[in-house]
Scaffold this motif. Structure first.
Motif, PDB file in Angstrom:
ATOM      1  N   ILE A  19       0.837  -1.202   0.000  1.00  0.00           N
ATOM      2  CA  ILE A  19       0.000   0.000   0.000  1.00  0.00           C
ATOM      3  C   ILE A  19       0.870   1.249   0.000  1.00  0.00           C
ATOM      4  N   GLY A  20       1.946   1.223   0.772  1.00  0.00           N
ATOM      5  CA  GLY A  20       2.862   2.363   0.775  1.00  0.00           C
ATOM      6  C   GLY A  20       3.465   2.620  -0.591  1.00  0.00           C
ATOM      7  N   ALA A  21       3.778   1.550  -1.312  1.00  0.00           N
ATOM      8  CA  ALA A  21       4.302   1.709  -2.672  1.00  0.00           C
ATOM      9  C   ALA A  21       3.258   2.339  -3.585  1.00  0.00           C
ATOM     10  N   GLY A  22       1.983   1.973  -3.392  1.00  0.00           N
ATOM     11  CA  GLY A  22       0.916   2.570  -4.183  1.00  0.00           C
ATOM     12  C   GLY A  22       0.776   4.055  -3.917  1.00  0.00           C
ATOM     13  N   VAL A  23       0.876   4.451  -2.652  1.00  0.00           N
ATOM     14  CA  VAL A  23       0.805   5.873  -2.290  1.00  0.00           C
ATOM     15  C   VAL A  23       1.939   6.645  -2.955  1.00  0.00           C
ATOM     16  N   SER A  24       3.140   6.092  -2.907  1.00  0.00           N
ATOM     17  CA  SER A  24       4.298   6.738  -3.548  1.00  0.00           C
ATOM     18  C   SER A  24       4.083   6.891  -5.046  1.00  0.00           C
ATOM     19  N   GLU A  25       3.548   5.849  -5.664  1.00  0.00           N
ATOM     20  CA  GLU A  25       3.312   5.875  -7.115  1.00  0.00           C
ATOM     21  C   GLU A  25       2.311   6.982  -7.486  1.00  0.00           C
ATOM     22  N   LEU A  26       1.249   7.102  -6.723  1.00  0.00           N
ATOM     23  CA  LEU A  26       0.245   8.125  -7.007  1.00  0.00           C
ATOM     24  C   LEU A  26       0.832   9.525  -6.914  1.00  0.00           C
ATOM     25  N   ARG A  27       1.634   9.771  -5.904  1.00  0.00           N
ATOM     26  CA  ARG A  27       2.223  11.104  -5.744  1.00  0.00           C
ATOM     27  C   ARG A  27       3.244  11.405  -6.837  1.00  0.00           C
ATOM     28  N   TYR A  28       3.952  10.376  -7.258  1.00  0.00           N
ATOM     29  CA  TYR A  28       4.917  10.572  -8.345  1.00  0.00           C
ATOM     30  C   TYR A  28       4.207  10.966  -9.637  1.00  0.00           C
ATOM     31  N   TYR A  29       3.169  10.233 -10.020  1.00  0.00           N
ATOM     32  CA  TYR A  29       2.483  10.538 -11.275  1.00  0.00           C
ATOM     33  C   TYR A  29       1.623  11.788 -11.180  1.00  0.00           C
ATOM     34  N   ALA A  30       1.235  12.178  -9.974  1.00  0.00           N
ATOM     35  CA  ALA A  30       0.566  13.473  -9.820  1.00  0.00           C
ATOM     36  C   ALA A  30       1.491  14.597 -10.262  1.00  0.00           C
ATOM     37  N   GLY A  31       2.782  14.473  -9.950  1.00  0.00           N
ATOM     38  CA  GLY A  31       3.754  15.478 -10.406  1.00  0.00           C
ATOM     39  C   GLY A  31       3.936  15.458 -11.908  1.00  0.00           C
ATOM     40  N   LEU A  32       3.998  14.260 -12.495  1.00  0.00           N
ATOM     41  CA  LEU A  32       4.194  14.166 -13.947  1.00  0.00           C
ATOM     42  C   LEU A  32       2.974  14.652 -14.723  1.00  0.00           C
ATOM     43  N   ALA A  33       1.775  14.562 -14.134  1.00  0.00           N
ATOM     44  CA  ALA A  33       0.559  14.941 -14.847  1.00  0.00           C
ATOM     45  C   ALA A  33       0.600  16.388 -15.326  1.00  0.00           C
ATOM     46  N   ARG A  34       1.322  17.237 -14.620  1.00  0.00           N
ATOM     47  CA  ARG A  34       1.393  18.657 -14.996  1.00  0.00           C
ATOM     48  C   ARG A  34       2.652  18.958 -15.820  1.00  0.00           C
ATOM     49  N   ASN A  35       3.303  17.923 -16.294  1.00  0.00           N
ATOM     50  CA  ASN A  35       4.552  18.123 -17.057  1.00  0.00           C
ATOM     51  C   ASN A  35       4.578  17.266 -18.317  1.00  0.00           C
ATOM     52  N   LEU A  36       3.457  17.183 -18.999  1.00  0.00           N
ATOM     53  CA  LEU A  36       3.359  16.369 -20.211  1.00  0.00           C
ATOM     54  C   LEU A  36       3.622  17.262 -21.421  1.00  0.00           C
ATOM     55  N   PHE A  37       4.867  17.611 -21.600  1.00  0.00           N
ATOM     56  CA  PHE A  37       5.236  18.572 -22.629  1.00  0.00           C
ATOM     57  C   PHE A  37       5.476  17.897 -23.975  1.00  0.00           C
ATOM     58  N   GLY A  38       5.095  18.590 -25.042  1.00  0.00           N
ATOM     59  CA  GLY A  38       5.493  18.204 -26.387  1.00  0.00           C
ATOM     60  C   GLY A  38       6.714  19.028 -26.782  1.00  0.00           C
ATOM     61  N   ARG A  39       6.899  19.235 -28.096  1.00  0.00           N
ATOM     62  CA  ARG A  39       8.003  20.075 -28.548  1.00  0.00           C
ATOM     63  C   ARG A  39       7.675  20.652 -29.921  1.00  0.00           C
ATOM     64  N   ILE A  40       8.347  21.735 -30.269  1.00  0.00           N
ATOM     65  CA  ILE A  40       8.138  22.405 -31.558  1.00  0.00           C
ATOM     66  C   ILE A  40       9.488  22.564 -32.244  1.00  0.00           C
ATOM     67  N   LEU A  41       9.498  22.289 -33.514  1.00  0.00           N
ATOM     68  CA  LEU A  41      10.722  22.393 -34.300  1.00  0.00           C
ATOM     69  C   LEU A  41      10.444  23.200 -35.570  1.00  0.00           C
ATOM     70  N   GLU A  42      11.307  24.169 -35.862  1.00  0.00           N
ATOM     71  CA  GLU A  42      11.218  24.894 -37.129  1.00  0.00           C
ATOM     72  C   GLU A  42      12.027  24.110 -38.158  1.00  0.00           C
ATOM     73  N   ILE A  43      11.323  23.463 -39.084  1.00  0.00           N
ATOM     74  CA  ILE A  43      11.975  22.588 -40.049  1.00  0.00           C
ATOM     75  C   ILE A  43      12.803  23.383 -41.041  1.00  0.00           C
ATOM     76  N   GLU A  44      12.233  24.470 -41.528  1.00  0.00           N
ATOM     77  CA  GLU A  44      12.913  25.444 -42.389  1.00  0.00           C
ATOM     78  C   GLU A  44      12.234  26.779 -42.129  1.00  0.00           C
ATOM     79  N   PRO A  45      12.747  27.884 -42.654  1.00  0.00           N
ATOM     80  CA  PRO A  45      12.185  29.198 -42.298  1.00  0.00           C
ATOM     81  C   PRO A  45      10.667  29.272 -42.506  1.00  0.00           C
ATOM     82  N   GLY A  46       9.964  29.564 -41.401  1.00  0.00           N
ATOM     83  CA  GLY A  46       8.516  29.730 -41.462  1.00  0.00           C
ATOM     84  C   GLY A  46       7.724  28.437 -41.475  1.00  0.00           C
ATOM     85  N   CYS A  47       8.382  27.289 -41.391  1.00  0.00           N
ATOM     86  CA  CYS A  47       7.699  25.994 -41.433  1.00  0.00           C
ATOM     87  C   CYS A  47       7.933  25.267 -40.105  1.00  0.00           C
ATOM     88  N   PHE A  48       6.863  25.011 -39.386  1.00  0.00           N
ATOM     89  CA  PHE A  48       6.968  24.483 -38.027  1.00  0.00           C
ATOM     90  C   PHE A  48       6.256  23.132 -37.884  1.00  0.00           C
TER      91      PHE A  48
END
Length: 482
Positions: free
Chosen positions: A105-134
């Protein structure tokens, strides 16, 4: 008597038709009926999947990262507050030691708190392939996730899939093991009591057969299957999902070798292997199953290990003096006893486990066994035994140790025991296993990914990569006109 029921579209139900069918859950330490569960069918599975689809498409859950993080944190707090009650039922229905139940149960509590932090950090990314093209690469939830669970660690194995699924923004349908379904319900109550969770985000259907699981695999509305269990069932799931090409996360069987070199601390290694091999009475896929010992210390080490295993006190999980509890049922106890009888005819038995006499003899108790095996083709080496029966083998060189460690299709976990850290690292690199520990075994963390190769499955659980099976990457291309 407590009854475990289905949870579908925000309601606890006996069935979708109103005709509830109840079946018994047993206490494996006494074989007495301890609870009941509503036995579900395809009708409940269809209703649960439909509710999950509606919630995914029709609510803001998948777009509300901050809400999901807050819900997971509140879930962790409620689970922690209920740990004593849940541990009582976990001991009653699974049979494990109470300290193992509280640790789970303690491991489950730790897991929930860990993924609660990741839930607000689900970032993508953007790349400019060539001028003006993203190119924008967006991270999105996969959709409806089905979580199919075994009975051996129902809290940890539920949370380690449920937490990343919810953090990612998925909706879920859970199929718990019927033996421990009441434990799963008590855990889910800590989540669904939160009024901020939209109806249909969480669903759970219990069954004693395979109809529900089969439909979860075949339904075109389920996008992900997260399964923990045997390799045989995992292969059936892979086959059943082929027509819909679902994403699969499969943590399957294990046959973990512990590689013992002559320069190890013999006494500490014996203690570590006993603890690593008898966790949950050996009913854990990462538990030590094979002990590979360097020839020059084999005689001394095998004698010490046999004596340590013989000294283990077997008893009820709620007895603080017990060092190993019972198996999940008498059928598995008798299966292990049969394997010991076979070993006496075909192998060299260094310690013969037996079913205790008296009150313990009525339950699923059996003492540990140690069997010496030389032939790598032996069933004792190649098959997952899932109980307190350890196999011991000898090797003479480092190359032979690696060869023997890699001699099965299982590759979930292993450990190397030596005071030479360069050797430990070198051998670990050569062992085909998803996890290799040094001078310890079964050290698992919410932050660190686990998962196997070959017949031990694919996909990762825990850690950042644990989110991957519940998320997709979308490429959006746009031009600014430059």
């Amino acid at each position: 008597m407590q009854i475990a029921r289905h949870y579908i579209d925000g309601e606890w139900l006996g069935s979708v038709s109103g005709n509830e069918t109840l079946a018994p859950s047993y206490n494996p330490a006494t074989t007495e009926v301890a609870a009941q569960f509503a036995d579900g069918s395809k009708a409940e599975a269809e209703a649960a999947i439909a509710a999950a689809v509606r919630a995914f498409k029709g609510t803001a859950w998948k777009n509300s990262a901050k809400l999901r993080a807050e819900v997971l944190l509140a879930f962790a707090d409620r689970l922690e507050a209920q740990k004593e009650t849940i541990a009582d039922w976990l001991v009653t229905l699974n049979g494990k030691l109470r300290r193992e139940a509280l640790g789970e149960i303690g491991a489950g509590v730790s897991e929930l708190r860990y993924y609660a932090g990741l839930a607000r950090n689900l970032f993508g990314r953007i790349l400019e392939i060539e001028p003006g093209c993203f190119s924008s690469l967006d991270r999105e939830p996969s959709g409806v996730a089905a979580i199919i669970l075994p009975w051996n660690a129902p809290v940890t194995l539920l949370v380690r899939s449920l937490a990343p699924a919810l953090a990612a923004g998925c909706t879920v349908v859970i199929k718990p093991a019927h033996q421990t379904s009441l434990v799963n319900n008590l855990v889910l109550e800590c989540l669904v009591s939160d009024s901020r969770v939209p109806k249909g985000v969480i669903n759970s259907v219990i069954e004693s057969g395979t109809e529900v699981s089969r439909w979860l695999c075949e339904s075109p509305d389920v996008d992900v299957i997260s399964f923990t269990g045997s390799s045989g069932v995992g292969k059936k799931i892979a086959s059943a999902t082929a027509d819909t090409l679902k994403r699969l996360s499969l943590e399957l069987g294990g046959k973990a070798p512990a590689v013992v070199f002559k320069d190890c601390d013999l006494d500490k290694t014996v203690a570590g292997i006993v603890a690593g091999g008898l966790v949950m009475a050996g009913q854990q896929c990462t538990a030590v199953a094979r002990v590979l010992v360097e020839d020059s210390v084999y005689t001394d080490f095998s004698a010490k290990l046999a004596q340590a295993l013989k000294a283990v006190k077997v008893g009820p999980g709620n007895d603080p003096s017990s060092q190993m509890a019972c198996l999940i049922d008498n059928a598995n106890r008798d299966r292990i006893a049969g394997l010991v009888e076979t070993a006496e005819r075909t192998q060299k038995v260094l310690l013969r486990g037996a079913i205790p006499e008296g009150a313990l003899g009525r339950g699923a108790f059996i003492t540990p066994s140690l069997v010496e095996v030389e032939d790598l083709a032996s069933n004792f080496v190649q098959n997952e035994l899932f109980g307190p029966l350890l196999v011991i083998e000898r090797f003479t060189t480092e190359d032979e140790a690696v060869h023997r460690a890699n001699a099965t299709r299982f590759s979930l976990a292993a450990s190397v025991w030596t005071t030479d850290m360069r050797k430990a690292r070198r051998v670990a690199t050569r062992i085909r296993s998803g996890t290799v520990w040094s001078n310890t075994h079964n050290r698992l963390f919410a932050e660190i990914e686990t998962g196997g190769y070959r017949d031990s499955g694919y996909g990762k659980l825990h850690g950042v990569e644990g989110l991957n099976d519940f998320m997709q990457t979308k490429h959006f291309y746009f031009e600014t006109g430059v």
